[in-house]
Scaffold this motif. Structure first.
Motif, PDB file in Angstrom:
ATOM      1  N   GLY A  45       0.858  -1.120  -0.083  1.00 12.22           N
ATOM      2  CA  GLY A  45       0.044  -0.147   0.102  1.00 12.22           C
ATOM      3  C   GLY A  45       0.664   1.243  -0.056  1.00 12.22           C
ATOM      4  O   GLY A  45       2.004   1.136   0.073  1.00 12.22           O
ATOM      5  N   CYS A  81       6.774  -3.649  -5.513  1.00 12.93           N
ATOM      6  CA  CYS A  81       6.530  -3.253  -6.794  1.00 12.93           C
ATOM      7  C   CYS A  81       7.491  -3.938  -7.683  1.00 12.93           C
ATOM      8  O   CYS A  81       8.600  -4.278  -7.440  1.00 12.93           O
ATOM      9  N   CYS A  89       1.367   2.285 -15.542  1.00 15.56           N
ATOM     10  CA  CYS A  89       1.279   3.229 -14.832  1.00 15.56           C
ATOM     11  C   CYS A  89       1.692   4.589 -15.453  1.00 15.56           C
ATOM     12  O   CYS A  89       1.235   5.752 -15.421  1.00 15.56           O
ATOM     13  N   VAL A 120      -3.617   3.938 -10.379  1.00 16.21           N
ATOM     14  CA  VAL A 120      -4.161   2.958  -9.339  1.00 16.21           C
ATOM     15  C   VAL A 120      -4.620   1.572 -10.057  1.00 16.21           C
ATOM     16  O   VAL A 120      -4.178   0.455  -9.867  1.00 16.21           O
ATOM     17  N   PRO A 121      -5.759   1.830 -11.027  1.00 11.83           N
ATOM     18  CA  PRO A 121      -6.411   0.469 -11.560  1.00 11.83           C
ATOM     19  C   PRO A 121      -5.511   0.276 -12.740  1.00 11.83           C
ATOM     20  O   PRO A 121      -5.657  -0.813 -13.110  1.00 11.83           O
ATOM     21  N   CYS A 123      -2.411  -0.395 -12.946  1.00 15.88           N
ATOM     22  CA  CYS A 123      -1.180  -1.551 -12.145  1.00 15.88           C
ATOM     23  C   CYS A 123      -1.867  -2.885 -12.226  1.00 15.88           C
ATOM     24  O   CYS A 123      -2.816  -3.007 -11.579  1.00 15.88           O
ATOM     25  N   TYR A 125      -0.685  -5.342 -10.804  1.00 13.39           N
ATOM     26  CA  TYR A 125      -0.705  -6.125  -9.523  1.00 13.39           C
ATOM     27  C   TYR A 125      -1.259  -5.590  -8.501  1.00 13.39           C
ATOM     28  O   TYR A 125      -1.181  -5.995  -7.209  1.00 13.39           O
ATOM     29  N   GLY A 126      -2.021  -4.297  -8.754  1.00 15.96           N
ATOM     30  CA  GLY A 126      -2.399  -3.662  -7.388  1.00 15.96           C
ATOM     31  C   GLY A 126      -1.680  -3.098  -6.416  1.00 15.96           C
ATOM     32  O   GLY A 126      -1.877  -2.928  -5.170  1.00 15.96           O
ATOM     33  N   ASP A 129      -0.808   2.832  -4.656  1.00 15.94           N
ATOM     34  CA  ASP A 129      -1.980   3.120  -3.833  1.00 15.94           C
ATOM     35  C   ASP A 129      -1.851   4.677  -3.500  1.00 15.94           C
ATOM     36  O   ASP A 129      -0.802   5.406  -3.620  1.00 15.94           O
ATOM     37  N   LYS A 139       4.863   4.162  -3.536  1.00 18.75           N
ATOM     38  CA  LYS A 139       5.459   2.773  -4.078  1.00 18.75           C
ATOM     39  C   LYS A 139       6.938   2.836  -3.835  1.00 18.75           C
ATOM     40  O   LYS A 139       7.670   3.905  -3.742  1.00 18.75           O
ATOM     41  N   THR A 227      -2.112  -3.377 -18.707  1.00 18.51           N
ATOM     42  CA  THR A 227      -3.460  -2.898 -19.011  1.00 18.51           C
ATOM     43  C   THR A 227      -3.885  -2.037 -20.092  1.00 18.51           C
ATOM     44  O   THR A 227      -4.833  -1.681 -20.505  1.00 18.51           O
TER      45      THR A 227
END
Length: 263
Positions: A45, A81, A89, A120-121, A123, A125-126, A129, A139, A227
């Motif tokens: 996070g 990361c 990103c 944020v969306p 990435c 791998y989530g 944050d 990060k 993505t």
């Protein structure tokens, strides 16, 4: 440059988490136990740039025999990361706050980030944050300031078992492949590498792992893809549609002009 994390020798000491927070002045993030394991940081996070996962399984390691408590084992892994080769990103950041460094890593410039949150969306791998206080994203920087001074990142420096290794990616990949082969030779058939393949959906990760089970067990996507991979095709289609629209409008005006000229 990048990380190779060998989870087969991780002892879950969390020295990497502490070193990361101390060196990068990352704020405290709650220390709430999940009630399911000894994991008190729960995941990556804005205030947790290294996260040591504790996974409890009813499964022996390799050829090991079940002990008095059955075949219980712990899988421990320090996540971070991935510093993707094709980082979505970077593609979606409108201010240039996310940049690729001269070391091949991806960092956030906190003084440029406007808190839009588009990354944020994006990435896969989530990892990325936002902090609640100001909305900006934070990060792992792979300790950009340390490696710029010729030092290894704080987490790798603090790791007592060399589970976290830092260096040139080609060298790390060779070392990791040899480690997997050695584990297979002693009967650990489930040992595998994750994120090391430059031909995968993100072009290979700058931080890759040796795992002892499927990626999903560690909370990692089995087949991550960048993505923004469809963005070039979408722009081409949008360009064709815009050209067709402009052509239609021009034709209408041309026809209207001829009609008006007859009057």
């Amino acid at each position: 440059m990048g990380f190779f994390t060998d989870t087969s020798v991780c002892i879950g000491c969390k020295a990497c988490e502490v070193a990361c927070k101390e060196w990068n002045a990352v704020p405290e993030d709650g220390l709430e136990l999940t009630g399911m394991s000894y994991d008190n940081t729960q995941g990556l996070g804005a205030d947790t740039w290294r996260h040591v996962a504790f996974i409890e399984q009813r499964k022996p390691v390799g050829n090991a025999e079940a002990g008095e408590r059955g075949d219980l084992r712990w899988l421990m892994a320090s996540d971070v990361c991935k510093h993707c080769t094709h980082a979505a990103c970077l593609d979606v950041c409108p201010t240039g706050a996310l940049v690729r460094t001269e070391f091949g890593t991806v960092v956030v410039q906190e003084d440029v980030c406007n808190g839009c949150g588009y990354c944020v969306p994006a990435c896969p791998y989530g990892v990325i944050d936002q902090r609640k206080e100001d909305g900006r994203v934070w990060k792992c920087t792979l300790c950009y300031d340390r490696i710029g001074a010729g030092q290894e990142p704080a987490c790798a420096k603090a790791c007592p078992t060399d589970s976290i290794q830092y260096g040139p990616l080609d060298e790390l990949r060779e070392r990791a492949a040899a480690r997997v082969e050695a584990l297979h030779d002693i009967g650990v058939a489930d040992a595998r590498l994750y994120g090391d393949d430059p031909d995968d959906g993100v072009g290979g990760d700058g931080a890759f792992f040796l795992l002892l089970d499927e990626p999903e067990v560690y909370g990692l996507p089995p087949d991550p893809v960048v993505t923004t991979r469809d963005l070039p095709a979408m722009w081409r289609h949008a360009g064709v549609a815009a050209a067709a629209l402009l052509g239609g409008v021009a034709a209408v005006f041309a026809a209207h002009g001829r009609t008006g000229g007859r009057r």
